[in-house]
Write a protein that holds these residues in place. Structure first.
Motif, PDB file in Angstrom:
ATOM      1  N   ALA A  97       0.854  -1.195   0.000  1.00 54.41           N
ATOM      2  CA  ALA A  97       0.000   0.000   0.000  1.00 54.41           C
ATOM      3  C   ALA A  97       0.886   1.239   0.000  1.00 54.41           C
ATOM      4  O   ALA A  97       1.944   1.254   0.632  1.00 54.41           O
TER       5      ALA A  97
ATOM      6  N   GLY B  29      -2.153   0.920  -4.486  1.00 56.50           N
ATOM      7  CA  GLY B  29      -1.642  -0.359  -4.035  1.00 56.50           C
ATOM      8  C   GLY B  29      -1.292  -1.274  -5.183  1.00 56.50           C
ATOM      9  O   GLY B  29      -1.759  -1.093  -6.321  1.00 56.50           O
TER      10      GLY B  29
ATOM     11  N   PRO C 138      -5.039  -3.478  -0.486  1.00 56.24           N
ATOM     12  CA  PRO C 138      -5.136  -2.136   0.097  1.00 56.24           C
ATOM     13  C   PRO C 138      -6.359  -1.351  -0.386  1.00 56.24           C
ATOM     14  O   PRO C 138      -6.872  -1.587  -1.478  1.00 56.24           O
TER      15      PRO C 138
END
Ligand SMILES: Nc1nc2c(c(=O)[nH]1)N[C@H]1C(S)=C(S)[C@@H](COP(=O)(O)O)O[C@H]1N2
Ligand SMILES: [Mo]
Length: 301
Positions: A151, A176, A232
């Motif tokens: 992320a 991400g 993420p």
């Protein structure tokens, strides 16, 4: 000469010879002297890429923290303080912590990579980046076995970023990658372009460049990198998940709900512009298609 440019200059000369020769072959190709079959996998160029002018690259930008107009970042991003700069690396790593950019750069192997940037809005340009592989940075931090995703977060400073007043996206801008995408040798942390420090409007002092994905994956001005097990949160998917997926691999056969992705407008191609056909994976399929073996690319847009 600034500190960052000096370190890039120094590292340029320690770039190993094979990479340097490849780069020269590319430049020869770009000049129309014939590319040959030289480009290795880590530096493969899909064709002799002719870089856009510095002018184009630094005046036609997407950086919504400074406004949604293409010329807003060039006008307003100078307010961002880029030195000192800290990148927090945390989550599932052996050496979590606040890394000073100068320490990151002191050990980085800076290369030049000429990549096409294909925006999801169906325009493209070719940018000669300077940077180092994200893999080399993650290896320094020590990726733990439970990590499956990476992320990224952009700085969010209301006092320096006028665009944060508007809830266009859920700030900070977040992006991400899957770990294998992050570790891919084409995935770059860019710190410069055209051999100069990265201009603020292009994501100074350090940004991601993932050339086979739509431009919005290439998050700017990164302050945090987190290794984690779960996919993420990403700001554009959160803003409109039907239009912007997590993968966002360039794909001329999967249209945006509101426009075709089959072709793209070439920035800087004269007054009337010109269009080119969009390449699968933006031309980097030979290197990256295997990452998506067996995946339904319509579903995983
Ligand atoms: N933090 C942040 N990163 C960002 C954006 C943004 O608005 N904010 N825009 C993205 C989009 S849509 C594109 S196309 C590229 C543009 O990069 P460039 O302006 O350097 O060409 O940056 C990406 N990274
Ligand atoms: Mo974009």
């Amino acid at each position: 000469m600034s500190r960052i440019w000096k370190s890039q200059f120094k590292d340029h000369h320690v770039t190993d010879e094979a990479l340097y020769l490849n780069r020269r072959q590319w430049m020869a190709g770009a000049a129309g002297l014939g590319l040959g079959a030289i480009a290795g996998p880590a530096l493969a160029a899909p064709e002799g890429l002719e870089p856009n002018s510095y002018e184009d690259i630094t005046n036609y930008n997407n950086y919504y923290e400074f406004g949604t107009g293409k010329s807003d970042p060039a006008k307003y991003a100078h307010t961002l303080t880029t030195s000192p700069w800290t990148v927090t690396i945390d989550g599932l790593v052996d050496k979590p912590g606040d890394y000073q950019l100068e320490d990151i750069l002191a050990k980085a192997q800076i290369e030049e990579r000429i990549y096409r940037l294909r925006c999801v809005e169906a325009w493209s340009m070719v940018i000669p980046w300077n940077g180092f592989t994200l893999a080399s940075l993650l290896e320094r931090a020590g990726v733990q076995s439970g990590a499956k995703y990476v992320a990224f977060e952009t700085a969010a400073r209301p006092e320096e970023m006028p665009g944060l007043r508007y809830p266009v996206l859920d700030w900070p801008y977040r992006e991400g990658l899957r770990l294998d995408e992050a570790m891919h040798p084409l995935t770059l942390m860019a710190t410069g372009l055209y051999g100069k420090d990265l201009p603020n409007q292009n994501g100074a002092p350090i940004r991601l460049v993932v050339p086979w994905k739509y431009g919005f994956k290439s998050i700017k001005s990164i302050t945090r990198i987190t290794l984690q097990e779960d996919q993420p949160f990403t700001s554009w998917k959160d803003a409109n998940h039907r239009e912007y997926g997590f993968y966002s691999n360039v794909n001329p056969t999967v249209d945006h709900p509101r426009w075709s992705q089959a072709t793209e407008r070439v920035i800087g191609a004269g007054l009337f512009g010109s269009r080119r056909e969009t390449d699968m994976y933006n031309g980097y399929g030979e290197e990256v298609a295997s990452l998506y073996d067996g995946m339904d690319l319509q579903k995983n847009y």
